[in-house]
Design a protein around this motif. Structure first.
Motif, mmCIF file in Angstrom:
data_model
loop_
_atom_site.group_PDB
_atom_site.id
_atom_site.type_symbol
_atom_site.label_atom_id
_atom_site.label_comp_id
_atom_site.label_asym_id
_atom_site.label_seq_id
_atom_site.Cartn_x
_atom_site.Cartn_y
_atom_site.Cartn_z
ATOM 1 N N THR A 184 50.221 19.517 -22.105
ATOM 2 C CA THR A 184 49.832 20.009 -23.419
ATOM 3 C C THR A 184 48.760 21.084 -23.273
ATOM 4 O O THR A 184 47.778 20.895 -22.565
ATOM 5 N N TRP A 193 52.810 21.246 -27.214
ATOM 6 C CA TRP A 193 52.913 19.867 -26.752
ATOM 7 C C TRP A 193 53.654 19.794 -25.432
ATOM 8 O O TRP A 193 54.676 20.436 -25.241
ATOM 9 N N ASN A 216 54.052 13.635 -24.363
ATOM 10 C CA ASN A 216 53.967 13.266 -25.769
ATOM 11 C C ASN A 216 55.323 12.982 -26.395
ATOM 12 O O ASN A 216 55.433 12.847 -27.589
ATOM 13 N N ILE A 252 57.094 13.719 -30.524
ATOM 14 C CA ILE A 252 56.843 15.146 -30.431
ATOM 15 C C ILE A 252 57.694 15.712 -29.291
ATOM 16 O O ILE A 252 57.492 15.354 -28.141
ATOM 17 N N GLU A 265 47.901 14.457 -32.577
ATOM 18 C CA GLU A 265 49.143 13.796 -32.177
ATOM 19 C C GLU A 265 49.600 12.821 -33.258
ATOM 20 O O GLU A 265 50.783 12.763 -33.597
#
Length: 92
Positions: free
Chosen positions: A32, A45, A49, A63, A84
């Motif tokens: 990220t 991202w 994630n 994500i 997030e």
């Protein structure tokens, strides 16, 4: 145009550039990346994630890797884990 008006115009342009010029805030272990300024933050991202586990133990695709999110003031002042959670809430 008088010298005072030119000076004020130059100062205003400099302030706008400072407020809008993004600076890299780093890359994290999961890939990220964050870039930000006073007025906004851009988050790209990474792969870590892509899976999230909710409080019931169910996995949730949250994500996607490589998704670019832009957060404006006041959300740009939040930490990465708070952003997030915002993205996870958007995907539901």
């Amino acid at each position: 145009m008088s010298d005072v008006k030119k000076f004020i115009l130059v100062i205003c342009v400099i302030l706008v550039l400072i407020l809008c010029f993004p600076i890299s805030w780093g890359t994290y272990e999961d890939g990220t990346s964050m870039y930000g300024s006073v007025l906004f933050k851009v988050v790209i991202w990474g792969e870590g994630n892509s899976i999230w586990i909710d409080k019931d133990g169910n996995t949730v695709d949250a994500i996607p890797e490589g998704k670019v999110s832009i957060y404006f003031f006041p959300n740009n002042m939040k930490k990465l884990h708070e952003l997030e959670r915002i993205e996870i809430a958007k995907s539901k």
